[in-house]
Design an enzyme around this catalytic site. Structure first.
Site, PDB file in Angstrom:
ATOM      1  N   TYR A 164      28.108  33.649  45.929  1.00 40.86           N
ATOM      2  CA  TYR A 164      27.518  32.581  45.099  1.00 40.86           C
ATOM      3  C   TYR A 164      26.578  31.714  45.943  1.00 40.86           C
ATOM      4  O   TYR A 164      26.929  30.586  46.311  1.00 40.86           O
ATOM      5  CB  TYR A 164      28.623  31.693  44.516  1.00 40.86           C
ATOM      6  CG  TYR A 164      29.744  32.431  43.815  1.00 40.86           C
ATOM      7  CD1 TYR A 164      29.523  33.135  42.625  1.00 40.86           C
ATOM      8  CD2 TYR A 164      31.049  32.386  44.306  1.00 40.86           C
ATOM      9  CE1 TYR A 164      30.563  33.788  41.971  1.00 40.86           C
ATOM     10  CE2 TYR A 164      32.092  33.029  43.655  1.00 40.86           C
ATOM     11  CZ  TYR A 164      31.836  33.734  42.495  1.00 40.86           C
ATOM     12  OH  TYR A 164      32.873  34.368  41.849  1.00 40.86           O
TER      13      TYR A 164
ATOM     14  N   GLN B 176      28.738  23.980  32.208  1.00 42.08           N
ATOM     15  CA  GLN B 176      30.113  24.206  32.685  1.00 42.08           C
ATOM     16  C   GLN B 176      30.929  22.934  32.451  1.00 42.08           C
ATOM     17  O   GLN B 176      30.363  21.875  32.174  1.00 42.08           O
ATOM     18  CB  GLN B 176      30.105  24.520  34.199  1.00 42.08           C
ATOM     19  CG  GLN B 176      30.151  25.994  34.513  1.00 42.08           C
ATOM     20  CD  GLN B 176      30.322  26.295  35.990  1.00 42.08           C
ATOM     21  OE1 GLN B 176      29.997  25.480  36.844  1.00 42.08           O
ATOM     22  NE2 GLN B 176      30.808  27.482  36.295  1.00 42.08           N
TER      23      GLN B 176
ATOM     24  N   GLU C  84      39.007  32.584  47.235  1.00 43.74           N
ATOM     25  CA  GLU C  84      38.592  32.186  45.887  1.00 43.74           C
ATOM     26  C   GLU C  84      39.801  32.183  44.946  1.00 43.74           C
ATOM     27  O   GLU C  84      39.986  31.276  44.151  1.00 43.74           O
ATOM     28  CB  GLU C  84      37.506  33.159  45.396  1.00 43.74           C
ATOM     29  CG  GLU C  84      36.824  32.741  44.103  1.00 43.74           C
ATOM     30  CD  GLU C  84      35.783  33.770  43.650  1.00 43.74           C
ATOM     31  OE1 GLU C  84      35.650  34.838  44.286  1.00 43.74           O
ATOM     32  OE2 GLU C  84      35.103  33.496  42.641  1.00 43.74           O
TER      33      GLU C  84
ATOM     34  N   TRP D 178      30.392  22.786  38.162  1.00 42.63           N
ATOM     35  CA  TRP D 178      31.727  22.208  38.368  1.00 42.63           C
ATOM     36  C   TRP D 178      32.222  22.447  39.791  1.00 42.63           C
ATOM     37  O   TRP D 178      33.015  21.654  40.309  1.00 42.63           O
ATOM     38  CB  TRP D 178      32.714  22.604  37.275  1.00 42.63           C
ATOM     39  CG  TRP D 178      33.349  23.970  37.269  1.00 42.63           C
ATOM     40  CD1 TRP D 178      32.846  25.123  37.761  1.00 42.63           C
ATOM     41  CD2 TRP D 178      34.646  24.279  36.703  1.00 42.63           C
ATOM     42  NE1 TRP D 178      33.730  26.152  37.519  1.00 42.63           N
ATOM     43  CE2 TRP D 178      34.849  25.663  36.867  1.00 42.63           C
ATOM     44  CE3 TRP D 178      35.639  23.545  36.069  1.00 42.63           C
ATOM     45  CZ2 TRP D 178      35.997  26.320  36.433  1.00 42.63           C
ATOM     46  CZ3 TRP D 178      36.782  24.198  35.627  1.00 42.63           C
ATOM     47  CH2 TRP D 178      36.952  25.565  35.811  1.00 42.63           C
TER      48      TRP D 178
ATOM     49  N   ASP E 153      35.649  32.845  33.523  1.00 35.85           N
ATOM     50  CA  ASP E 153      34.716  33.814  32.946  1.00 35.85           C
ATOM     51  C   ASP E 153      35.318  34.969  32.148  1.00 35.85           C
ATOM     52  O   ASP E 153      34.956  35.202  31.017  1.00 35.85           O
ATOM     53  CB  ASP E 153      33.842  34.409  34.061  1.00 35.85           C
ATOM     54  CG  ASP E 153      33.088  33.344  34.835  1.00 35.85           C
ATOM     55  OD1 ASP E 153      33.243  32.156  34.526  1.00 35.85           O
ATOM     56  OD2 ASP E 153      32.331  33.712  35.742  1.00 35.85           O
TER      57      ASP E 153
ATOM     58  N   TRP F 131      26.450  25.468  41.908  1.00 34.33           N
ATOM     59  CA  TRP F 131      27.154  25.541  40.615  1.00 34.33           C
ATOM     60  C   TRP F 131      27.660  24.161  40.229  1.00 34.33           C
ATOM     61  O   TRP F 131      28.107  23.386  41.086  1.00 34.33           O
ATOM     62  CB  TRP F 131      28.355  26.487  40.714  1.00 34.33           C
ATOM     63  CG  TRP F 131      28.095  27.878  40.211  1.00 34.33           C
ATOM     64  CD1 TRP F 131      28.432  28.380  38.977  1.00 34.33           C
ATOM     65  CD2 TRP F 131      27.467  28.962  40.907  1.00 34.33           C
ATOM     66  NE1 TRP F 131      28.048  29.699  38.882  1.00 34.33           N
ATOM     67  CE2 TRP F 131      27.458  30.077  40.044  1.00 34.33           C
ATOM     68  CE3 TRP F 131      26.903  29.098  42.165  1.00 34.33           C
ATOM     69  CZ2 TRP F 131      26.917  31.318  40.409  1.00 34.33           C
ATOM     70  CZ3 TRP F 131      26.354  30.323  42.533  1.00 34.33           C
ATOM     71  CH2 TRP F 131      26.369  31.408  41.660  1.00 34.33           C
TER      72      TRP F 131
ATOM     73  N   TRP G   1      40.020  36.034  36.585  1.00 32.64           N
ATOM     74  CA  TRP G   1      40.675  35.024  35.747  1.00 32.64           C
ATOM     75  C   TRP G   1      41.735  35.641  34.821  1.00 32.64           C
ATOM     76  O   TRP G   1      42.115  35.050  33.830  1.00 32.64           O
ATOM     77  CB  TRP G   1      39.635  34.246  34.935  1.00 32.64           C
ATOM     78  CG  TRP G   1      38.774  33.355  35.792  1.00 32.64           C
ATOM     79  CD1 TRP G   1      37.525  33.616  36.270  1.00 32.64           C
ATOM     80  CD2 TRP G   1      39.115  32.042  36.289  1.00 32.64           C
ATOM     81  NE1 TRP G   1      37.057  32.563  37.026  1.00 32.64           N
ATOM     82  CE2 TRP G   1      38.007  31.578  37.046  1.00 32.64           C
ATOM     83  CE3 TRP G   1      40.238  31.208  36.160  1.00 32.64           C
ATOM     84  CZ2 TRP G   1      37.989  30.327  37.673  1.00 32.64           C
ATOM     85  CZ3 TRP G   1      40.217  29.965  36.779  1.00 32.64           C
ATOM     86  CH2 TRP G   1      39.104  29.542  37.527  1.00 32.64           C
TER      87      TRP G   1
HETATM   88  C1  2M8 Z   1      32.361  32.263  38.758  1.00 26.92           C
HETATM   89  O1  2M8 Z   1      31.295  32.429  37.836  1.00 26.92           O
HETATM   90  C2  2M8 Z   1      30.011  32.964  38.168  1.00 26.92           C
HETATM   91  C3  2M8 Z   1      29.130  32.798  36.941  1.00 26.92           C
HETATM   92  O2  2M8 Z   1      28.957  31.447  36.649  1.00 26.92           O
HETATM   93  C4  2M8 Z   1      30.042  34.415  38.588  1.00 26.92           C
HETATM   94  O3  2M8 Z   1      31.064  35.090  38.443  1.00 26.92           O
HETATM   95  O4  2M8 Z   1      29.004  34.875  39.077  1.00 26.92           O
HETATM   96  C5  2M8 Z   1      33.462  31.436  38.072  1.00 26.92           C
HETATM   97  O5  2M8 Z   1      34.675  31.494  38.770  1.00 26.92           O
HETATM   98  C6  2M8 Z   1      33.018  29.992  37.883  1.00 26.92           C
HETATM   99  O6  2M8 Z   1      34.059  29.195  37.398  1.00 26.92           O
HETATM  100  C7  2M8 Z   1      32.489  29.391  39.189  1.00 26.92           C
HETATM  101  O7  2M8 Z   1      31.920  28.142  38.919  1.00 26.92           O
HETATM  102  C8  2M8 Z   1      31.438  30.304  39.853  1.00 26.92           C
HETATM  103  C9  2M8 Z   1      31.052  29.836  41.258  1.00 26.92           C
HETATM  104  O8  2M8 Z   1      32.206  29.610  42.021  1.00 26.92           O
HETATM  105  O9  2M8 Z   1      31.935  31.640  39.958  1.00 26.92           O
END
Ligand code: 2M8
Length: 445
Positions: free
Chosen positions: A35, A113, A411, A41, A177, A39, A368
């Site tokens: 990531y 979010q 994570e 939240w 998700d 993001w 999840w």
């Molecule tokens: C996850 O979501 C993103 C898409 O938004 C992904 O899978 O690419 C989720 O766990 C989400 O809650 C979280 O905010 C994000 C970044 O940690 O990853």
């Protein structure tokens, strides 16, 4: 590991994931490989911890996030501050050419979010106030109008029914998700052919801990529908194929509104509309979302007008609010602390997994759909602590600390073994551990 060295290690994770943008802005990537952008939240949780250790960083993180706020108040779930990083779907996929609300010169996603930011700003305010009251008030003056704008936009576009419950229009908006709660609703959604895309996430972590290609095809289809309408959520609302009143999003909105009201009071403002939103939630959560036979809270699928009777950690989230009855609280606590959600010695760590252990959809390794997440348990820890369940809260805090010190800042974690899964050196896990170890008397809920 002693508390000092846990904090040191957690700070190192955050430092490594920090990206300085210049101009006093910066943000923390949730994880550098999986990531690499900002993001919504995640930043709320991360800045919550910075408030303890580096308030100026909390401000930079929040300013960077709000630099992506749209003119209409919408706060996107992702801000793409840098151009070249590997992530799918990236800025090119989200890009809507004519969206007049999109901030100029910056790419963002077009979904949102859970609104954690009000909790963060209030927490930051309380900490800064201890040493510098004027600076604390400046922070409120800066962020209160932005958060109010965001909450008003959410309310207008995602709750035209005035139910006090917020409608999500994409599974990613929930933050949970691939929760099994969305399975039936997604069956009604068309899919894109994923063979034309490179997902990239499965190059960072094992594919069997991530959503399937089929789910991604549907996620992408929903994004495409929205992009075609330049993310005019209100215009698409009536006919949109995925519309769910999400209990955890709505419960966070509820406690966020109570912070917004506190901010208003500090600034000498009146905010009767937020009081009304909170009353609406109070009426709906304990009647419309409550399943008498199951004694549990569920989301509502607006496309069929039915309760989604799938048990998950989300159904425990109304415990954060003051809006449920004493009997409902007792009943939900039984779910949390009975064997269903790991309580009663059912797992090595007495923490809530994302779904109950005995459900057919439970998978201990799959994102999840079973693993333990620290942000969920941190929210529940607050729910317990802020509602007088001191001993249970303390036990949950110890369990989180033990899980993380024994396994690292992952994570998510397998509830049966404690094994870390998904991204390693994950920012919100590190951040929330810092907060746990800086326990202060202020309340979240
Ligand atoms: C996850 O979501 C993103 C898409 O938004 C992904 O899978 O690419 C989720 O766990 C989400 O809650 C979280 O905010 C994000 C970044 O940690 O990853």
């Amino acid at each position: 590991m002693n508390p000092e060295s846990v904090i040191e290690k957690a700070m190192k994770v955050l430092e490594e994931n920090w990206l300085d943008l210049g101009n006093g802005l910066g943000f923390t990537m949730p994880s550098d490989c999986l990531y690499p952008f900002q993001w919504n939240w995640d930043s709320g949780f991360i800045a919550y911890a910075y408030a303890h250790i580096a308030p100026s960083k909390a401000l930079s993180e929040m300013r960077a996030l709000f630099s992506g706020q749209w003119d209409n108040g919408f706060l996107p779930h992702m801000v793409f501050h840098k151009k070249h990083a590997n992530y799918f779907p990236g800025p090119d996929v989200w890009n809507c050419k004519s969206g007049s609300n999109v901030p100029r010169g910056l790419h963002t996603s077009g979904i949102t979010q859970p609104p954690v930011v009000a909790l963060t700003i209030w927490h930051l305010y309380e900490i800064v106030k201890e040493t510098d009251e004027e600076h604390a008030l400046e922070i409120l003056r800066e962020f209160y109008p932005k958060i109010l704008h965001c909450h008003r936009h959410l309310k207008a576009t995602r709750d035209p029914e005035n139910s006090g419950l917020i409608t999500i229009m994409h599974p990613w908006e929930s933050g949970l998700d691939n929760s099994p709660r969305w399975d039936e609703a997604l069956e009604q959604v068309e899919s894109m052919d994923m063979s034309q895309f490179d997902r990239h996430d499965t190059a960072c972590v094992s594919a069997d801990t991530r959503p399937s290609d089929e789910e991604y095809g549907k996620y992408l289809y929903l994004v495409t529908l929205m992009r075609n309408e330049c993310y005019d959520h209100a215009a698409m609302y009536d006919d949109f194929p995925f519309k769910i009143k999400d209990i955890i999003f709505s419960s966070i909105f509820q406690i966020a509104n109570s912070k917004l009201l506190k901010m208003a009071t500090e600034l000498g403002e009146q905010l009767p509309e937020a009081e009304e939103w909170m009353q609406q939630f109070g009426t709906s959560i304990s009647s419309r979302c409550w399943h008498k036979d199951d004694q549990f809270f569920y989301d509502i699928d607006l496309t069929t007008n039915t309760l989604i009777t799938k048990k998950s950690v989300a159904g425990l989230s109304p415990l954060m609010t003051d809006a449920i009855t004493a009997d409902q609280r007792t009943a939900v606590m039984k779910h949390l602390f009975g064997g269903e959600f790991c309580g009663d010695g059912a797992c090595p760590f007495n923490l809530a997994p994302s779904t109950p252990l005995k459900e057919a959809f439970f998978n201990p390794n799959l994102y999840w759909r079973g693993p333990i997440w620290i942000n969920m348990n941190w929210l529940l820890w607050h729910a317990l602590r802020d509602h007088g369940e001191t001993e249970k809260a303390q036990a949950m805090k110890q369990a989180m600390l033990q899980l993380v010190t024994e396994n690292g800042f992952w994570e998510y974690y397998n509830p049966e073994t404690g094994k870390g899964l998904g991204a390693t050196n994950f920012s919100w896990t590190a951040a929330l551990v810092i907060d746990l170890l800086h326990e202060k008397t202020d309340t979240l809920c």
